[in-house]
Design a protein around this motif. Structure first.
Motif: not given
Length: 493
Positions: A201, A204-205, A208, A310, A313-315, A318-319
């Protein structure tokens, strides 16, 4: 989609946990020691991650980022650095000595260890009663969190009471079946999974944010870039770090893990690696909370900031995976609490006060019954969530911390007496309870039981009172004929 995935992840976790429990049951002897301590045979990896997962709770993934969102990332210094290092040192100073004594004398609980040294059922019962008092509402709060999360995941299709009840039944079945060995094995899988997910996480963030104007640096609010300010006074930060680290050391589910290492090498490797593992978890978790403030996200009323970040910024999948894993983390904390609570009841209350001649097999069965009773009682309490119990749970770290210094004195000072221990533990607990729950009392215009003393929290002041009472009363009282300091110092030397 997200809710179904989260429920699926939780269901998969339960299936795996029950499977691990079934395997653990097949290799577990029908003795209390094997059920509670896995035969004192855990290796470095399992001991490290079962302790790690046992301490994971809703705070790690929700409360911590929330604090960083509202007050800044300095909380990393309290949880990530100070408590990582402090608890590692306490594991060496107190935990290692407990391991030596447990291996030599067969101790299963902290109360049993103290009761043997000081020849006192009263002291043994006091430690058990204090521990269960602070542990009960803490388990209840985990059930409250799990029930609330399942209700939210299903948009109310599964009501709160049904979600909390389902989680409770699962934990009863799993803990009764597997004992410490199954709990430790599942904790290891859970700890590795959650550490990996937090870093995924974070990466990923961070990726982004790096692609946005200003990059990652712009995501950190200007007021968060300097140490101190707001709630973060030196006294407040040190009080929190000391209270939490010493409290964790005396938490029954953590303290019992001081007894379970396979060897001295395992124990030393584990507490040396502990600070590294803690930093690896808390740094990304709390930075995520700070970034959420910097990018202008809003904290939902009564909610948590991490799911919002989440979702931004995430699919969705994933969240859902991370939030479902956080729910499983609550269960991995609760199962250890149920097991340790049952052991304190059977070893330190039932055995000395009801049936001192109970066989190991009978005690093993009684321990399983204790898990059922303890879990059922906390579930009933969770349906009402009385304010007093919630307050007890929220202040449990400080309550457990009051035990640490008297225990440390007993482990290292031959002249400690039973009277000193009773005064130190009883006096510090009384002070802390009056501070948290009692009325404000003034002497000469100064509040005796205040929220803070020159910036220091009551938990730290109570610890100092306990230390002074333990040493002072021991210095002016003689050891009783039933006390035997040699059981500590010959076994540990």
């Amino acid at each position: 989609m997200s809710a179904l995935l989260e429920i699926g992840i939780v269901a998969a976790y339960m299936v795996v946990a029950l499977a691990v429990g079934a395997v653990a049951y097949r290799v577990t002897d029908q003795t209390a020691e094997d059920y509670y301590l896995a035969g004192r045979g855990l290796g470095t990896g399992v001991l490290l991650f079962t302790t790690f997962a046992t301490l994971l709770s809703a705070f790690t993934f929700f409360g911590g980022p929330n604090t960083a969102f509202s007050s800044g990332p300095e909380w990393i210094l309290v949880m990530g650095l100070m408590d990582g290092v402090l608890f590692g040192l306490l594991w060496y100073l107190l935990g290692y000595r407990q391991w030596l004594l447990g291996r030599a004398r067969g101790y299963v609980t902290l109360g049993e260890m103290l009761g043997d040294r000081f020849g006192s059922k009263t002291l043994r019962g006091l430690v058990a009663a204090v521990s269960i008092f602070w542990l009960f509402p803490y388990v209840m709060l985990q059930q409250v969190g799990a029930g609330t999360a399942l209700e939210a995941l299903t948009n109310g299709t599964v009501p709160y009471w049904a979600g909390a009840g389902f989680i409770t039944l699962f934990m009863i079945a799993y803990v009764v079946l597997s004992g410490m060995r199954g709990v430790a094995w599942t904790d290891t899988l859970q700890g590795v999974f959650m550490l990996s997910m937090v870093w995924l996480a974070f990466a990923w963030i961070a990726s982004a944010l790096a692609a946005e104007p200003g990059g990652i640096g712009a995501a950190m609010p200007a007021e968060f870039r300097a140490l101190g300010g707001g709630v973060y006074s030196p006294q407040w930060m040190l009080s929190q770090a000391i209270g939490i680290a010493f409290g964790v050391t005396m938490f029954p589910q953590v303290n019992q893990r001081f007894f379970v290492g396979k060897s001295e090498k395992v124990l030393k490797r584990t507490f040396a690696l502990w600070p590294v593992l803690v930093v690896l978890l808390f740094v990304p978790a709390f930075l995520l909370g700070s970034w959420a403030q910097g990018v202008g996200l809003a904290m939902p009323d009564g909610g948590n900031i991490l799911p919002v970040l989440l979702a931004e910024y995430t699919p969705g999948w994933f969240a859902a995976l991370l939030v479902a894993g956080a729910l499983a983390a609550m269960m991995s904390s609760s199962d250890s609490m149920l097991l340790s609570g049952a052991s304190y009841f059977t070893r330190d209350l039932y055995r000395p006060f009801v049936n001192a001649d109970a066989s190991e097999t009978y005690e093993n069965k009684l321990g399983r019954i204790g898990v059922v009773v303890f879990a059922s009682a906390t579930f009933v309490a969770s349906l009402f969530t009385p304010g007093t119990l919630v307050s007890i749970g929220e202040t449990a770290f400080g309550g457990f911390a009051q035990l640490a210094l008297p225990v440390g004195v007993a482990l290292y000072w031959r002249n400690t007496t039973r009277s000193g221990m009773l005064a130190g533990i009883g006096g510090s607990q009384l002070f802390y309870l009056l501070t948290v729950f009692g009325p404000t009392v003034y002497v000469g215009g100064v509040p005796v039981f205040a929220d803070a003393y020159w910036g220091w929290l009551p938990s730290v002041v109570g610890m100092a009172i306990g230390l002074v009472l333990t040493v002072g009363v021991s210095a002016v009282t003689a050891q009783a004929t039933s006390e035997d300091a040699s059981v500590y110092f010959e076994a540990a030397d």
